[in-house]
Design a protein around this motif. Structure first.
Motif, mmCIF file in Angstrom:
data_model
loop_
_atom_site.group_PDB
_atom_site.id
_atom_site.type_symbol
_atom_site.label_atom_id
_atom_site.label_comp_id
_atom_site.label_asym_id
_atom_site.label_seq_id
_atom_site.Cartn_x
_atom_site.Cartn_y
_atom_site.Cartn_z
ATOM 1 N N THR A 1 3.549 5.605 -12.307
ATOM 2 C CA THR A 1 3.734 6.627 -13.219
ATOM 3 C C THR A 1 5.110 6.882 -13.649
ATOM 4 N N ILE A 2 5.333 6.789 -15.059
ATOM 5 C CA ILE A 2 6.679 7.055 -15.590
ATOM 6 C C ILE A 2 6.862 8.514 -15.955
ATOM 7 N N SER A 3 7.980 9.184 -16.049
ATOM 8 C CA SER A 3 8.082 10.515 -16.328
ATOM 9 C C SER A 3 9.679 10.582 -16.634
ATOM 10 N N ARG A 4 9.960 11.711 -17.380
ATOM 11 C CA ARG A 4 11.360 11.865 -17.666
ATOM 12 C C ARG A 4 11.528 13.492 -17.492
ATOM 13 N N ASP A 5 12.941 13.822 -17.247
ATOM 14 C CA ASP A 5 13.250 15.036 -17.109
ATOM 15 C C ASP A 5 14.602 15.392 -18.185
ATOM 16 N N GLY B 1 0.876 -1.443 -0.046
ATOM 17 C CA GLY B 1 -0.036 -0.090 -0.120
ATOM 18 C C GLY B 1 0.740 1.345 0.037
ATOM 19 N N GLY B 2 2.139 1.243 0.292
ATOM 20 C CA GLY B 2 2.978 2.295 0.488
ATOM 21 C C GLY B 2 3.475 2.730 -1.179
ATOM 22 N N SER B 3 4.375 3.724 -1.205
ATOM 23 C CA SER B 3 4.700 4.485 -2.337
ATOM 24 C C SER B 3 6.308 4.590 -2.386
ATOM 25 N N TYR C 1 12.030 8.772 -14.242
ATOM 26 C CA TYR C 1 11.432 8.586 -12.850
ATOM 27 C C TYR C 1 10.452 7.163 -13.025
ATOM 28 N N LEU C 2 10.280 6.916 -11.884
ATOM 29 C CA LEU C 2 8.876 5.776 -11.714
ATOM 30 C C LEU C 2 8.440 5.829 -10.521
ATOM 31 N N ARG C 3 7.194 6.777 -10.245
ATOM 32 C CA ARG C 3 6.508 6.921 -9.105
ATOM 33 C C ARG C 3 5.553 5.718 -9.022
ATOM 34 N N MET C 4 5.712 4.964 -7.800
ATOM 35 C CA MET C 4 4.960 3.763 -7.478
ATOM 36 C C MET C 4 3.875 3.879 -6.447
ATOM 37 N N ASN C 5 2.703 3.560 -6.656
ATOM 38 C CA ASN C 5 1.914 3.991 -5.487
ATOM 39 C C ASN C 5 1.011 2.382 -5.329
ATOM 40 N N SER C 6 0.398 2.397 -4.222
ATOM 41 C CA SER C 6 -0.168 1.237 -3.927
ATOM 42 C C SER C 6 0.459 -0.140 -4.106
ATOM 43 N N LEU C 7 1.885 -0.126 -3.792
ATOM 44 C CA LEU C 7 2.515 -1.171 -3.973
ATOM 45 C C LEU C 7 2.142 -2.538 -3.204
ATOM 46 N N LYS C 8 2.327 -3.494 -3.951
ATOM 47 C CA LYS C 8 1.993 -5.024 -3.632
ATOM 48 C C LYS C 8 2.899 -5.880 -3.454
ATOM 49 N N PRO C 9 3.147 -6.742 -2.555
ATOM 50 C CA PRO C 9 4.174 -7.830 -2.503
ATOM 51 C C PRO C 9 4.600 -8.323 -3.931
ATOM 52 N N GLU C 10 3.827 -8.581 -4.733
ATOM 53 C CA GLU C 10 4.030 -8.984 -6.259
ATOM 54 C C GLU C 10 4.918 -7.975 -6.916
ATOM 55 N N ASP C 11 4.985 -6.863 -6.430
ATOM 56 C CA ASP C 11 6.015 -5.695 -7.073
ATOM 57 C C ASP C 11 7.382 -5.732 -6.683
#
Length: 114
Positions: free
Chosen positions: A67-71, A14-16, A78-88
């Motif tokens: 969410t992927i993004s680039r600068d 559930g974390g990020s 970047y890769l912003r990861m929300n609602s993380l699951k054990p399978e991640d």
């Protein structure tokens, strides 16, 4: 171009987390870039890509959560990861789409506890 991913760690379900991938040597600004992951015992899989003009694709299993993004100025993806699951849980890498034309870095480990 040498790629360096960072930002991984241990997080509860559930974390990020936000991962970063930077390049040394030369810029990857003219390449489509992607994030991959490799879980123990599995092959490396491409989970997200971002084109030079911002066109984005996601693997279904991460769509709506990552969410992927680039600068371009910072030569960073970047890769912003929300609602993380054990399978991640996996080692995460960045590179161009398969087969990955740039030199693979060591990746960054993401561990999601249940």
């Amino acid at each position: 171009v040498q790629l360096q991913a960072s930002g991984g760690g241990l997080v509860q379900a559930g974390g990020s987390l936000t991962l970063s991938c930077s390049a040394s040597g030369n810029s990857f600004s003219r390449f489509v870039m992607g994030w991959y992951r490799q879980a123990p015992g599995n092959e490396r899989e491409l989970i997200a890509t971002v084109s030079t003009d911002g066109y984005i694709n996601y693997l279904d299993s991460v769509k709506g959560r990552f969410t992927i993004s680039r600068d371009t100025a910072k030569n960073t993806v970047y890769l912003r990861m929300n609602s993380l699951k054990p399978e991640d849980t996996a080692v995460y890498y960045c590179n161009t789409p398969p087969p990955g034309r740039l030199s693979w870095g060591q990746g960054t480990l993401v561990t999601v506890s249940s």
